[in-house]
Design a protein around this motif. Sequence first.
Motif, PDB file in Angstrom:
ATOM      1  N   GLY A 139       0.788  -1.216   0.000  1.00  0.00           N
ATOM      2  CA  GLY A 139       0.000   0.000   0.000  1.00  0.00           C
ATOM      3  C   GLY A 139       0.824   1.271   0.000  1.00  0.00           C
ATOM      4  O   GLY A 139       0.285   2.358   0.049  1.00  0.00           O
ATOM      5  N   ASN A 172       4.480   2.787  -1.812  1.00  0.00           N
ATOM      6  CA  ASN A 172       5.708   2.530  -2.564  1.00  0.00           C
ATOM      7  C   ASN A 172       6.692   3.677  -2.446  1.00  0.00           C
ATOM      8  O   ASN A 172       7.524   3.860  -3.307  1.00  0.00           O
ATOM      9  N   GLY A 184      17.505  -3.515  -6.188  1.00  0.00           N
ATOM     10  CA  GLY A 184      18.595  -4.453  -6.363  1.00  0.00           C
ATOM     11  C   GLY A 184      19.804  -3.737  -6.952  1.00  0.00           C
ATOM     12  O   GLY A 184      19.719  -2.579  -7.360  1.00  0.00           O
ATOM     13  N   TYR A 228      10.707  12.515  -5.706  1.00  0.00           N
ATOM     14  CA  TYR A 228      11.793  11.798  -5.038  1.00  0.00           C
ATOM     15  C   TYR A 228      13.139  12.220  -5.632  1.00  0.00           C
ATOM     16  O   TYR A 228      13.222  12.537  -6.814  1.00  0.00           O
ATOM     17  N   GLN A 280      22.702   7.357  -7.603  1.00  0.00           N
ATOM     18  CA  GLN A 280      23.124   6.059  -8.103  1.00  0.00           C
ATOM     19  C   GLN A 280      24.638   6.084  -8.221  1.00  0.00           C
ATOM     20  O   GLN A 280      25.204   6.792  -9.048  1.00  0.00           O
ATOM     21  N   GLY A 327      22.519   0.017  -6.990  1.00  0.00           N
ATOM     22  CA  GLY A 327      21.146   0.433  -7.242  1.00  0.00           C
ATOM     23  C   GLY A 327      20.938   1.858  -6.772  1.00  0.00           C
ATOM     24  O   GLY A 327      21.865   2.563  -6.401  1.00  0.00           O
ATOM     25  N   LEU A 328      19.686   2.279  -6.793  1.00  0.00           N
ATOM     26  CA  LEU A 328      19.374   3.644  -6.384  1.00  0.00           C
ATOM     27  C   LEU A 328      19.153   3.735  -4.878  1.00  0.00           C
ATOM     28  O   LEU A 328      18.602   2.807  -4.269  1.00  0.00           O
ATOM     29  N   LEU A 359      17.512   6.360  -1.947  1.00  0.00           N
ATOM     30  CA  LEU A 359      16.614   7.498  -1.788  1.00  0.00           C
ATOM     31  C   LEU A 359      17.249   8.541  -0.881  1.00  0.00           C
ATOM     32  O   LEU A 359      17.665   8.234   0.251  1.00  0.00           O
ATOM     33  N   TYR A 382      12.298  12.725  -0.191  1.00  0.00           N
ATOM     34  CA  TYR A 382      11.082  12.646  -0.974  1.00  0.00           C
ATOM     35  C   TYR A 382      10.077  13.670  -0.457  1.00  0.00           C
ATOM     36  O   TYR A 382      10.248  14.232   0.630  1.00  0.00           O
ATOM     37  N   LYS A 429      13.051  12.779   4.920  1.00  0.00           N
ATOM     38  CA  LYS A 429      14.340  12.162   4.624  1.00  0.00           C
ATOM     39  C   LYS A 429      14.151  10.745   4.111  1.00  0.00           C
ATOM     40  O   LYS A 429      13.260  10.025   4.524  1.00  0.00           O
ATOM     41  N   PHE A 472      19.072  11.130  -9.763  1.00  0.00           N
ATOM     42  CA  PHE A 472      17.807  10.982 -10.482  1.00  0.00           C
ATOM     43  C   PHE A 472      16.674  11.557  -9.657  1.00  0.00           C
ATOM     44  O   PHE A 472      16.547  11.285  -8.473  1.00  0.00           O
ATOM     45  N   GLY A 516       0.747   8.728  -6.741  1.00  0.00           N
ATOM     46  CA  GLY A 516       0.454   8.415  -5.352  1.00  0.00           C
ATOM     47  C   GLY A 516       1.388   7.337  -4.883  1.00  0.00           C
ATOM     48  O   GLY A 516       2.405   7.067  -5.511  1.00  0.00           O
ATOM     49  N   THR A 517       1.050   6.694  -3.819  1.00  0.00           N
ATOM     50  CA  THR A 517       1.923   5.642  -3.305  1.00  0.00           C
ATOM     51  C   THR A 517       1.202   4.315  -3.176  1.00  0.00           C
ATOM     52  O   THR A 517       1.741   3.378  -2.640  1.00  0.00           O
ATOM     53  N   SER A 518       0.011   4.206  -3.660  1.00  0.00           N
ATOM     54  CA  SER A 518      -0.674   2.920  -3.574  1.00  0.00           C
ATOM     55  C   SER A 518      -0.023   1.944  -4.532  1.00  0.00           C
ATOM     56  O   SER A 518       0.712   2.314  -5.434  1.00  0.00           O
ATOM     57  N   GLU A 549       3.639   3.588 -10.465  1.00  0.00           N
ATOM     58  CA  GLU A 549       5.040   3.588 -10.843  1.00  0.00           C
ATOM     59  C   GLU A 549       5.637   4.969 -10.679  1.00  0.00           C
ATOM     60  O   GLU A 549       4.943   5.983 -10.715  1.00  0.00           O
ATOM     61  N   GLN A 550       6.929   4.984 -10.488  1.00  0.00           N
ATOM     62  CA  GLN A 550       7.665   6.227 -10.428  1.00  0.00           C
ATOM     63  C   GLN A 550       8.237   6.525 -11.810  1.00  0.00           C
ATOM     64  O   GLN A 550       8.802   5.643 -12.458  1.00  0.00           O
ATOM     65  N   PHE A 563      10.935   8.661 -14.022  1.00  0.00           N
ATOM     66  CA  PHE A 563      12.260   9.197 -13.746  1.00  0.00           C
ATOM     67  C   PHE A 563      12.689  10.233 -14.773  1.00  0.00           C
ATOM     68  O   PHE A 563      12.341  10.145 -15.957  1.00  0.00           O
ATOM     69  N   GLY A 564      13.462  11.200 -14.311  1.00  0.00           N
ATOM     70  CA  GLY A 564      14.133  12.113 -15.207  1.00  0.00           C
ATOM     71  C   GLY A 564      15.388  11.480 -15.778  1.00  0.00           C
ATOM     72  O   GLY A 564      15.761  10.365 -15.398  1.00  0.00           O
TER      73      GLY A 564
END
Lengths: 115, 114
Positions: free
Chosen positions: A98, A100, A106, B33, B37, B42-43, B45, B48, B57, B90, B96-98, B102-103, B105-106
């Motif tokens: 709920g 993300n 990875g 966000y 990288q 990987g990325l 955070l 956000y 943070k 990036f 939203g966050t449900s 998907e995010q 990206f620039g």
Amino acid sequence: AQSVTQLDSHVSVSEGTPVLLRCNYSSSYSPSLFWYVQHPNKGLQLLLKYTSAATLVKGINGFEAEFKKSETSFHLTKPSAHMSDAAEYFCVVSPNAGNNRKLIWGLGTSLAVNP
Amino acid sequence: NAGVTQTPKFRILKIGQSMTLQCAQDMNHNYMYWYRQDPGMGLKLIYYSVGAGITDKGEVPNGYNVSRSTTEDFPLRLELAAPSQTSVYFCASSYGTSAGNEQFFGPGTRLTVL
């Protein structure tokens, strides 16, 4: 703790042969799972996502992935590799289906496609 | 629809200098966000935002600051650049966050601190 492991840092295939990029995850919750692709010196593009619906997920460019809860895996496959598939692929898990905000990434798998 | 845009594409800084990485999105997304990288990784955070005036943070916030005065813009500030901040940055946004949001990206900003 939540984590994601890409089992191969580098995969090399011949053009026209199948692609398999392996991803295992660990999550205390029912996760959402994503595969992103990054072409050289480019941004990140979503290939496909699993969000607790069908376990076999189809994405763009002929890629698909199967969510296997018993194996905690989300491997990415493609029947026939194309030269343009050469890129870095990231498996990503959102531990809480709920929310993300805090995606866990990875380390990536570099896919090389040989002519 | 330009999506997520970032400027500059490349930048070289000297240790101790400051700079702002710009990020804008035209999709009316609430969530934005900043990630970094590092080579072979990987990325991660950095910060956000869940909407204008609200930031929080992420995993690696030290050495960075953000602000979100409008829905569209989410700049990242480096106050005292250090070699450890050499990375590709990036910016991303989502509606939203449900589950399943998907995010986007620039194209990234490649920063080198010497």
